[in-house]
Design a protein around this motif. Structure first.
Motif, PDB file in Angstrom:
ATOM      1  N   LEU A  12      74.395  28.543  86.267  1.00 37.72           N
ATOM      2  CA  LEU A  12      75.894  28.570  85.649  1.00 37.72           C
ATOM      3  C   LEU A  12      74.830  28.475  84.241  1.00 37.72           C
ATOM      4  O   LEU A  12      75.294  28.974  82.960  1.00 37.72           O
ATOM      5  CB  LEU A  12      76.283  27.996  85.843  1.00 37.72           C
ATOM      6  CG  LEU A  12      77.531  28.214  85.201  1.00 37.72           C
ATOM      7  CD1 LEU A  12      78.364  29.779  84.699  1.00 37.72           C
ATOM      8  CD2 LEU A  12      79.159  27.205  85.723  1.00 37.72           C
ATOM      9  N   LEU A  13      74.604  26.820  84.342  1.00 36.96           N
ATOM     10  CA  LEU A  13      74.333  26.350  82.459  1.00 36.96           C
ATOM     11  C   LEU A  13      72.680  27.635  82.058  1.00 36.96           C
ATOM     12  O   LEU A  13      73.124  27.772  80.981  1.00 36.96           O
ATOM     13  CB  LEU A  13      73.757  24.785  82.909  1.00 36.96           C
ATOM     14  CG  LEU A  13      74.524  23.752  83.142  1.00 36.96           C
ATOM     15  CD1 LEU A  13      73.955  22.639  83.705  1.00 36.96           C
ATOM     16  CD2 LEU A  13      75.352  24.069  81.755  1.00 36.96           C
ATOM     17  N   LEU A  14      71.565  28.051  82.865  1.00 37.71           N
ATOM     18  CA  LEU A  14      71.278  28.802  82.547  1.00 37.71           C
ATOM     19  C   LEU A  14      71.754  29.775  81.688  1.00 37.71           C
ATOM     20  O   LEU A  14      71.252  30.407  80.685  1.00 37.71           O
ATOM     21  CB  LEU A  14      69.899  28.952  82.988  1.00 37.71           C
ATOM     22  CG  LEU A  14      68.675  27.491  82.991  1.00 37.71           C
ATOM     23  CD1 LEU A  14      68.265  28.502  84.844  1.00 37.71           C
ATOM     24  CD2 LEU A  14      67.597  27.666  82.396  1.00 37.71           C
ATOM     25  N   LEU A  20      73.943  32.038  74.797  1.00 36.86           N
ATOM     26  CA  LEU A  20      74.522  31.260  73.453  1.00 36.86           C
ATOM     27  C   LEU A  20      73.149  31.484  72.695  1.00 36.86           C
ATOM     28  O   LEU A  20      73.287  31.170  71.610  1.00 36.86           O
ATOM     29  CB  LEU A  20      74.612  30.311  73.669  1.00 36.86           C
ATOM     30  CG  LEU A  20      76.440  29.737  74.483  1.00 36.86           C
ATOM     31  CD1 LEU A  20      76.913  28.632  74.321  1.00 36.86           C
ATOM     32  CD2 LEU A  20      77.597  30.335  73.167  1.00 36.86           C
ATOM     33  N   LEU A  21      71.811  31.242  72.780  1.00 33.18           N
ATOM     34  CA  LEU A  21      70.824  30.999  72.226  1.00 33.18           C
ATOM     35  C   LEU A  21      70.809  32.710  71.546  1.00 33.18           C
ATOM     36  O   LEU A  21      69.727  31.931  70.756  1.00 33.18           O
ATOM     37  CB  LEU A  21      69.345  30.859  72.943  1.00 33.18           C
ATOM     38  CG  LEU A  21      68.305  30.110  72.314  1.00 33.18           C
ATOM     39  CD1 LEU A  21      67.503  29.323  71.372  1.00 33.18           C
ATOM     40  CD2 LEU A  21      67.167  30.133  73.552  1.00 33.18           C
ATOM     41  N   LEU A 279      66.119  36.313  77.702  1.00 32.13           N
ATOM     42  CA  LEU A 279      65.253  34.754  77.362  1.00 32.13           C
ATOM     43  C   LEU A 279      63.891  35.833  76.882  1.00 32.13           C
ATOM     44  O   LEU A 279      63.136  36.460  75.211  1.00 32.13           O
ATOM     45  CB  LEU A 279      64.677  34.277  78.291  1.00 32.13           C
ATOM     46  CG  LEU A 279      65.537  33.041  78.679  1.00 32.13           C
ATOM     47  CD1 LEU A 279      64.653  32.061  79.612  1.00 32.13           C
ATOM     48  CD2 LEU A 279      66.310  32.041  77.700  1.00 32.13           C
ATOM     49  N   GLY A 280      64.116  37.149  77.332  1.00 31.51           N
ATOM     50  CA  GLY A 280      63.080  38.457  76.802  1.00 31.51           C
ATOM     51  C   GLY A 280      63.529  38.405  75.797  1.00 31.51           C
ATOM     52  O   GLY A 280      62.034  38.593  74.735  1.00 31.51           O
ATOM     53  N   THR A 293      57.864  44.711  72.802  1.00 35.10           N
ATOM     54  CA  THR A 293      59.046  44.772  73.554  1.00 35.10           C
ATOM     55  C   THR A 293      59.026  44.463  74.837  1.00 35.10           C
ATOM     56  O   THR A 293      58.243  43.493  75.257  1.00 35.10           O
ATOM     57  CB  THR A 293      59.248  46.446  74.069  1.00 35.10           C
ATOM     58  OG1 THR A 293      57.612  46.476  74.803  1.00 35.10           O
ATOM     59  CG2 THR A 293      58.745  47.344  73.006  1.00 35.10           C
ATOM     60  N   THR A 294      60.593  44.175  75.035  1.00 38.26           N
ATOM     61  CA  THR A 294      61.052  43.553  75.854  1.00 38.26           C
ATOM     62  C   THR A 294      60.642  43.496  77.648  1.00 38.26           C
ATOM     63  O   THR A 294      60.153  43.260  78.459  1.00 38.26           O
ATOM     64  CB  THR A 294      62.276  43.495  76.191  1.00 38.26           C
ATOM     65  OG1 THR A 294      63.055  43.228  74.869  1.00 38.26           O
ATOM     66  CG2 THR A 294      63.302  42.636  77.607  1.00 38.26           C
ATOM     67  N   SER A 295      60.512  44.775  77.469  1.00 39.98           N
ATOM     68  CA  SER A 295      59.764  45.622  78.715  1.00 39.98           C
ATOM     69  C   SER A 295      58.442  45.465  78.763  1.00 39.98           C
ATOM     70  O   SER A 295      57.570  44.888  80.532  1.00 39.98           O
ATOM     71  CB  SER A 295      59.628  47.231  79.099  1.00 39.98           C
ATOM     72  OG  SER A 295      58.748  47.679  77.552  1.00 39.98           O
TER      73      SER A 295
END
Length: 317
Positions: A12-14, A20-21, A279-280, A293-295
């Motif tokens: 949950l924190l992650l 939020l990050l 994060l990606g 790119t994220t992929s």
């Protein structure tokens, strides 16, 4: 129990922390312009993560295989073929002639049509075999991939560059109209699915056990496959193919939360998928400055993880 609760709190924190990050990092004084755009990308990532998590977990349960995902059925090949043919027909004015909304519906329609044809071939005359469905999907997916490559070879270099850009997963091109449509389709699919999640706990025991315990196995499999089709079609049409995301979220979930309660597992998988995408995308925007790119990031890490899973399963045998 304490260890499991600790894992849940950390998850949950992650989830909250990574979200939020992505939202507030380096937002500066132009937050009134930047924040709404980031919120749209955040909502899109949540939608894609949920769709991929649900579809992958259900697919692995009904196939009783933890390294398969719906991508093996050929949906991504259908999407690539549709985009390739559109650009072949309209050339470099494709996305000025066809709006993003129309392209979205064309892609979803093509993948749903592929599913209907696949099911018609398989389920007529009582030929109800999930492994035959997989085999046909793999063969047709390979066929579509080769046809796509044929058209790509004869494309103009500028058109091919446009196609490549459109096929890479990108959350930057998302608009609110597509997000709303995708959310409605996904929500309807998940609402229909919710009462049937509990039956996956029994289906995970195997076909024979499920039938002996009174389940209409074949009918349930058809229902789950249609739900998978809708979810995969929406996520792929929204942002493009993400081959290894499903493998990552489900197997990380199996490792961290070893349970057979699918009503809980879908939430765990969805949260893990969101964290990976958050994060990606953060790395894409703030570390690599949109040079990748994220992929590419997810498929690189996911490919390594996939090899690890293969080696791990081989060692167990």
């Amino acid at each position: 129990m304490k260890t499991k609760n600790l894992k849940l709190y950390i998850l949950l924190l992650l989830f909250i922390g990574s979200g939020l990050l992505f939202l507030v990092y380096s937002i500066g004084s132009h937050y009134e312009y930047i924040l709404p755009k980031r919120l749209i990308r955040l909502a899109t990532m949540i939608l894609v993560a949920v769709a991929v998590a649900y579809s992958s977990l259900i697919f692995q349960t009904i196939t009783n295989n933890r390294i398969l995902t719906p991508a093996i059925m050929g949906y991504e090949s259908v999407f690539i073929l549709i985009q390739t043919i559109l650009i072949y027909i309209y050339g470099d004015v494709t996305f000025r002639t066809i709006t993003e909304t129309n392209n979205f519906f064309i892609a979803i329609g093509g993948m749903l049509l592929f599913s209907i044809i696949l099911y018609f071939i398989l389920f007529r005359k009582g030929k109800q075999n999930i492994y035959l469905l997989l085999l046909i999907g793999i063969v047709l997916g390979t066929l579509f991939e080769k046809v796509s490559q044929f058209f790509q070879i004869i494309l103009d270099p500028n058109e091919f560059s446009m196609l490549e850009t459109n096929l890479f997963v990108s959350f930057n091109k998302m608009n609110t109209d597509l997000l709303v449509i995708g959310t409605i389709l996904t929500s309807v699919a998940l609402l229909l699915l919710h009462p049937f999640l509990k039956y996956l706990d029994v289906i995970a025991l195997g076909k024979e056990h499920a039938i002996n315990l009174g389940l209409d196995y074949e009918k349930l499999i058809r229902f789950y496959m249609m739900i998978i089709c809708v979810l995969v079609s929406v996520s792929t049409a929204l942002v493009g193919p993400i081959a290894f995301l499903g493998i990552m979220v489900t197997n990380i979930c199996y490792e961290l939360f070893p349970t057979n309660k699918h009503q809980k597992m879908v939430w765990y998988c969805s949260a893990i998928g969101c964290i990976i995408l958050f994060l990606g995308q953060f790395l894409v925007e703030h570390v690599f400055n949109f040079s990748t790119t994220t992929s590419i990031i997810i498929n690189f890490i996911g490919g390594i993880y996939f090899i690890y899973l293969i080696l791990k399963s081989t060692q167990k045998k």
